[in-house]
Scaffold this motif. Structure first.
Motif, PDB file in Angstrom:
ATOM      1  N   ASP A 163       0.831  -1.206   0.000  1.00 41.75           N
ATOM      2  CA  ASP A 163       0.000   0.000   0.000  1.00 41.75           C
ATOM      3  C   ASP A 163       0.867   1.258   0.000  1.00 41.75           C
ATOM      4  O   ASP A 163       2.032   1.245   0.387  1.00 41.75           O
ATOM      5  CB  ASP A 163      -0.900   0.028   1.243  1.00 41.75           C
ATOM      6  CG  ASP A 163      -1.876  -1.128   1.277  1.00 41.75           C
ATOM      7  OD1 ASP A 163      -2.383  -1.488   0.201  1.00 41.75           O
ATOM      8  OD2 ASP A 163      -2.117  -1.665   2.375  1.00 41.75           O
ATOM      9  N   THR A 164       0.278   2.354  -0.428  1.00 44.23           N
ATOM     10  CA  THR A 164       0.948   3.648  -0.330  1.00 44.23           C
ATOM     11  C   THR A 164       1.012   4.068   1.140  1.00 44.23           C
ATOM     12  O   THR A 164       0.021   3.958   1.870  1.00 44.23           O
ATOM     13  CB  THR A 164       0.197   4.705  -1.149  1.00 44.23           C
ATOM     14  OG1 THR A 164       0.212   4.310  -2.522  1.00 44.23           O
ATOM     15  CG2 THR A 164       0.848   6.075  -1.004  1.00 44.23           C
ATOM     16  N   ILE A 165       2.174   4.549   1.563  1.00 40.70           N
ATOM     17  CA  ILE A 165       2.391   4.950   2.952  1.00 40.70           C
ATOM     18  C   ILE A 165       2.442   6.472   3.043  1.00 40.70           C
ATOM     19  O   ILE A 165       3.059   7.142   2.201  1.00 40.70           O
ATOM     20  CB  ILE A 165       3.707   4.355   3.487  1.00 40.70           C
ATOM     21  CG1 ILE A 165       3.693   2.828   3.347  1.00 40.70           C
ATOM     22  CG2 ILE A 165       3.924   4.753   4.953  1.00 40.70           C
ATOM     23  CD1 ILE A 165       2.612   2.120   4.115  1.00 40.70           C
ATOM     24  N   LYS A 166       1.822   7.011   4.065  1.00 40.73           N
ATOM     25  CA  LYS A 166       1.826   8.460   4.297  1.00 40.73           C
ATOM     26  C   LYS A 166       2.530   8.780   5.615  1.00 40.73           C
ATOM     27  O   LYS A 166       2.336   8.086   6.617  1.00 40.73           O
ATOM     28  CB  LYS A 166       0.391   8.996   4.364  1.00 40.73           C
ATOM     29  CG  LYS A 166      -0.439   8.771   3.104  1.00 40.73           C
ATOM     30  CD  LYS A 166       0.085   9.559   1.924  1.00 40.73           C
ATOM     31  CE  LYS A 166      -0.815   9.375   0.708  1.00 40.73           C
ATOM     32  NZ  LYS A 166      -0.323  10.146  -0.463  1.00 40.73           N
ATOM     33  N   LEU A 167       3.337   9.809   5.618  1.00 32.88           N
ATOM     34  CA  LEU A 167       3.952  10.336   6.828  1.00 32.88           C
ATOM     35  C   LEU A 167       3.089  11.493   7.309  1.00 32.88           C
ATOM     36  O   LEU A 167       2.849  12.452   6.560  1.00 32.88           O
ATOM     37  CB  LEU A 167       5.379  10.816   6.534  1.00 32.88           C
ATOM     38  CG  LEU A 167       6.183  11.341   7.725  1.00 32.88           C
ATOM     39  CD1 LEU A 167       6.475  10.201   8.704  1.00 32.88           C
ATOM     40  CD2 LEU A 167       7.485  11.973   7.244  1.00 32.88           C
ATOM     41  N   VAL A 168       2.580  11.415   8.566  1.00 30.39           N
ATOM     42  CA  VAL A 168       1.662  12.432   9.066  1.00 30.39           C
ATOM     43  C   VAL A 168       2.238  13.109  10.298  1.00 30.39           C
ATOM     44  O   VAL A 168       3.092  12.551  11.002  1.00 30.39           O
ATOM     45  CB  VAL A 168       0.280  11.818   9.398  1.00 30.39           C
ATOM     46  CG1 VAL A 168      -0.347  11.203   8.158  1.00 30.39           C
ATOM     47  CG2 VAL A 168       0.399  10.774  10.495  1.00 30.39           C
ATOM     48  N   ASP A 169       1.766  14.326  10.571  1.00 26.57           N
ATOM     49  CA  ASP A 169       2.213  15.047  11.760  1.00 26.57           C
ATOM     50  C   ASP A 169       1.318  14.703  12.938  1.00 26.57           C
ATOM     51  O   ASP A 169       0.440  13.845  12.845  1.00 26.57           O
ATOM     52  CB  ASP A 169       2.244  16.556  11.499  1.00 26.57           C
ATOM     53  CG  ASP A 169       0.874  17.147  11.196  1.00 26.57           C
ATOM     54  OD1 ASP A 169      -0.153  16.480  11.502  1.00 26.57           O
ATOM     55  OD2 ASP A 169       0.804  18.271  10.665  1.00 26.57           O
ATOM     56  N   ARG A 213       7.274   4.232  -2.360  1.00 29.25           N
ATOM     57  CA  ARG A 213       6.873   2.896  -1.932  1.00 29.25           C
ATOM     58  C   ARG A 213       7.874   1.825  -2.349  1.00 29.25           C
ATOM     59  O   ARG A 213       8.086   0.839  -1.628  1.00 29.25           O
ATOM     60  CB  ARG A 213       5.493   2.568  -2.503  1.00 29.25           C
ATOM     61  CG  ARG A 213       4.919   1.262  -1.995  1.00 29.25           C
ATOM     62  CD  ARG A 213       3.476   1.076  -2.421  1.00 29.25           C
ATOM     63  NE  ARG A 213       3.349   0.963  -3.864  1.00 29.25           N
ATOM     64  CZ  ARG A 213       2.189   0.874  -4.513  1.00 29.25           C
ATOM     65  NH1 ARG A 213       1.060   0.920  -3.823  1.00 29.25           N
ATOM     66  NH2 ARG A 213       2.139   0.763  -5.819  1.00 29.25           N
ATOM     67  N   ALA A 214       8.515   1.995  -3.481  1.00 28.70           N
ATOM     68  CA  ALA A 214       9.433   0.976  -3.988  1.00 28.70           C
ATOM     69  C   ALA A 214      10.615   0.752  -3.059  1.00 28.70           C
ATOM     70  O   ALA A 214      11.241  -0.306  -3.090  1.00 28.70           O
ATOM     71  CB  ALA A 214       9.932   1.358  -5.377  1.00 28.70           C
ATOM     72  N   ARG A 215      10.928   1.731  -2.210  1.00 24.43           N
ATOM     73  CA  ARG A 215      12.066   1.614  -1.316  1.00 24.43           C
ATOM     74  C   ARG A 215      11.668   1.171   0.092  1.00 24.43           C
ATOM     75  O   ARG A 215      12.543   0.985   0.943  1.00 24.43           O
ATOM     76  CB  ARG A 215      12.822   2.944  -1.242  1.00 24.43           C
ATOM     77  CG  ARG A 215      13.399   3.409  -2.568  1.00 24.43           C
ATOM     78  CD  ARG A 215      14.199   4.672  -2.391  1.00 24.43           C
ATOM     79  NE  ARG A 215      15.327   4.461  -1.496  1.00 24.43           N
ATOM     80  CZ  ARG A 215      16.075   5.457  -0.986  1.00 24.43           C
ATOM     81  NH1 ARG A 215      15.769   6.722  -1.257  1.00 24.43           N
ATOM     82  NH2 ARG A 215      17.082   5.179  -0.186  1.00 24.43           N
ATOM     83  N   LEU A 216      10.391   1.014   0.340  1.00 25.15           N
ATOM     84  CA  LEU A 216       9.926   0.667   1.679  1.00 25.15           C
ATOM     85  C   LEU A 216       9.816  -0.849   1.830  1.00 25.15           C
ATOM     86  O   LEU A 216       9.462  -1.559   0.898  1.00 25.15           O
ATOM     87  CB  LEU A 216       8.562   1.300   1.953  1.00 25.15           C
ATOM     88  CG  LEU A 216       8.515   2.838   1.982  1.00 25.15           C
ATOM     89  CD1 LEU A 216       7.087   3.314   2.159  1.00 25.15           C
ATOM     90  CD2 LEU A 216       9.401   3.377   3.093  1.00 25.15           C
ATOM     91  N   ARG A 217      10.122  -1.322   3.032  1.00 24.51           N
ATOM     92  CA  ARG A 217      10.023  -2.735   3.345  1.00 24.51           C
ATOM     93  C   ARG A 217       9.438  -2.898   4.752  1.00 24.51           C
ATOM     94  O   ARG A 217       9.646  -2.060   5.628  1.00 24.51           O
ATOM     95  CB  ARG A 217      11.400  -3.423   3.303  1.00 24.51           C
ATOM     96  CG  ARG A 217      12.061  -3.426   1.942  1.00 24.51           C
ATOM     97  CD  ARG A 217      11.316  -4.326   0.967  1.00 24.51           C
ATOM     98  NE  ARG A 217      12.000  -4.424  -0.313  1.00 24.51           N
ATOM     99  CZ  ARG A 217      11.816  -3.569  -1.319  1.00 24.51           C
ATOM    100  NH1 ARG A 217      10.981  -2.538  -1.189  1.00 24.51           N
ATOM    101  NH2 ARG A 217      12.469  -3.735  -2.455  1.00 24.51           N
ATOM    102  N   ILE A 218       8.734  -4.018   4.940  1.00 28.24           N
ATOM    103  CA  ILE A 218       8.236  -4.385   6.260  1.00 28.24           C
ATOM    104  C   ILE A 218       9.237  -5.360   6.873  1.00 28.24           C
ATOM    105  O   ILE A 218       9.544  -6.402   6.287  1.00 28.24           O
ATOM    106  CB  ILE A 218       6.848  -5.049   6.170  1.00 28.24           C
ATOM    107  CG1 ILE A 218       5.838  -4.060   5.575  1.00 28.24           C
ATOM    108  CG2 ILE A 218       6.387  -5.527   7.553  1.00 28.24           C
ATOM    109  CD1 ILE A 218       4.486  -4.700   5.281  1.00 28.24           C
ATOM    110  N   ALA A 219       9.765  -5.001   8.053  1.00 27.53           N
ATOM    111  CA  ALA A 219      10.764  -5.832   8.717  1.00 27.53           C
ATOM    112  C   ALA A 219      10.090  -6.970   9.474  1.00 27.53           C
ATOM    113  O   ALA A 219       9.032  -6.790  10.086  1.00 27.53           O
ATOM    114  CB  ALA A 219      11.602  -4.996   9.665  1.00 27.53           C
ATOM    115  N   GLN A 220      10.710  -8.147   9.433  1.00 25.18           N
ATOM    116  CA  GLN A 220      10.223  -9.306  10.150  1.00 25.18           C
ATOM    117  C   GLN A 220      11.332  -9.870  11.039  1.00 25.18           C
ATOM    118  O   GLN A 220      12.424  -9.309  11.121  1.00 25.18           O
ATOM    119  CB  GLN A 220       9.762 -10.383   9.148  1.00 25.18           C
ATOM    120  CG  GLN A 220       8.620  -9.991   8.235  1.00 25.18           C
ATOM    121  CD  GLN A 220       8.192 -11.139   7.341  1.00 25.18           C
ATOM    122  OE1 GLN A 220       9.008 -11.898   6.818  1.00 25.18           O
ATOM    123  NE2 GLN A 220       6.881 -11.294   7.163  1.00 25.18           N
TER     124      GLN A 220
END
Length: 397
Positions: A139-145, A156-163
């Protein structure tokens, strides 16, 4: 294999898991008929490249932990700390004397880790010194205040979920944790972040979408449904065994020693209840019978304890990705009286198989003084096993 690195695993299980809802710490709750922590530890305990499995638990959970992982291979559990980071540090220090080359650090709340993922973690640490399993973000990720307004949209292409399991050269991650302790840093949410802090380069390797962390009640509901759909090949098998009496002063029945005026005439310990259960399980698997796996002609089984046979049958199920849903055994004899021993026998079978006692039934009847059991010449037993196996694309495996 020559020069194969010695690999240990730490299982972090000291948390309380409050977001998972009622029912106690989530690592001891049942998922798919087995405790979460048993499922999480089993792949490490049985992996041929893992030399030691070091659990880290809350001391208040010592009894429930022992019951949940009974039958698995692990070193004595050590006391966890107030944070995950402190618990990992405790596990590392407990392993320091053994000096493994590589350590894998895994969360007990991830019960679906596979043997192949463990192998990839070992290979990655051996190649890079520090690595974690990661999966792409869908999914698209948003950084919020702080007010919920969007500040940025990361690529998104550079994001990963760590396990987990996260894997490291042992001496490097131990020193990193010691340094963090010396400097009062206790805010790292995973070991990769701590490794980055001390300057280690952390690589990634292919994770597994099924290796998800159980966090909320909804996670348990969803994964129970997923497991039920995967284990749709429901099978049953029956077993029968009989042994004559001979000289002796006790009988082994359903895994417990029962004082008696006679003993069994048998190649092994003659436990008719466990032998019938083994045949029932093997029958459900269409995998021969107890005699084909443990032939009486083989002297190494002379006098053998029958719990070994039952554990073997259970492992034949779990090695195929299945689980046992229910076990039932009926004992046919005039004496000894089974009723007073029924729950003790159920508990012992549950202990051997790793099942909850609610999935084990022990019954008894007489033959109204008819036949060899009526004449008290021996004991017979019948058994039934219900198992669930996964389906593949071609049908049941």
């Amino acid at each position: 294999m020559p020069n194969q690195p010695r690999t240990a695993a730490i299982l972090v299980a000291a948390g309380r898991g409050l977001r998972a809802g009622a029912g106690g710490p989530k690592q001891y709750r049942s998922i798919g008929g087995q405790p979460v922590i048993y499922r999480a530890m089993y792949p490490f305990s049985t992996h041929p490249q893992i030399s030691a499995v070091q659990p880290v638990v809350n001391p208040d959970d010592a009894g429930v932990f022992d019951a949940a992982v009974r039958g698995l291979r692990y070193t004595p559990a050590v006391k966890g700390g107030a944070t995950r980071q402190a618990s990992v540090h405790a596990g590392l220090e407990a392993l320091a004397a053994a000096k493994p080359d590589i350590v894998l650090i895994h969360d007990a709340a991830r019960p679906f880790v596979s043997a192949s993922l463990i192998s990839r973690a070992i290979d990655a640490a051996a190649a890079t010194g520090a690595a974690i399993p990661a999966i792409p973000v869908a999914d698209t990720i948003k950084l919020v205040d702080g007010n919920g307004r969007i500040e940025a949209t990361p690529e998104r292409a550079r994001l990963r979920i760590a396990q987990t399991p996260q894997s490291f050269r042992f001496d490097a991650i131990l020193e990193a944790h010691r340094r963090a302790a010396r400097e009062g840093r206790d805010d790292f949410t995973d070991d990769a972040a701590l490794a980055e802090w001390v300057g280690l380069t952390v690589a990634t390797f292919e994770g597994d979408a099924a290796n998800m962390k159980l966090t909320t009640p909804e996670d348990f509901v969803r994964e129970e449904a997923r497991l039920a759909s995967l284990l749709g090949d429901v099978r049953s098998g029956t077993g029968y065994d009989v042994h004559a009496f001979g000289d002796g002063d006790h009988l082994m029945i359903c895994g417990i020693r029962v004082p008696h005026t006679r003993g069994f005439l048998a190649h092994s310990d003659g436990d008719v209840g466990l032998h019938a259960l083994v045949d029932a399980i093997l029958g459900a698997l269409a995998d021969g019978d107890i005699g084909s796996h443990f032939p009486p002609s083989d002297m190494k089984w002379k006098g053998a304890a029958s719990d070994k046979f039952l554990k073997y049958a259970v492992e034949r199920v779990t090695s195929r990705g299945g689980r046992i849903a229910n076990l039932e055994v009926t004992l046919i004899c005039e004496r000894p009286k089974i009723g007073p021993l029924r729950d003790q026998m159920r508990a012992r079978i549950a202990e051997i198989t790793g099942l909850d006692i609610s999935r084990v039934a022990v019954k008894a009847t007489t033959s109204e003084r008819l036949g060899f059991t009526g004449r008290e010449e021996g004991i017979a037993a019948t058994a039934c096993a219900t198992i669930r196996l996964p389906w593949d694309d071609k049908g049941p495996v």
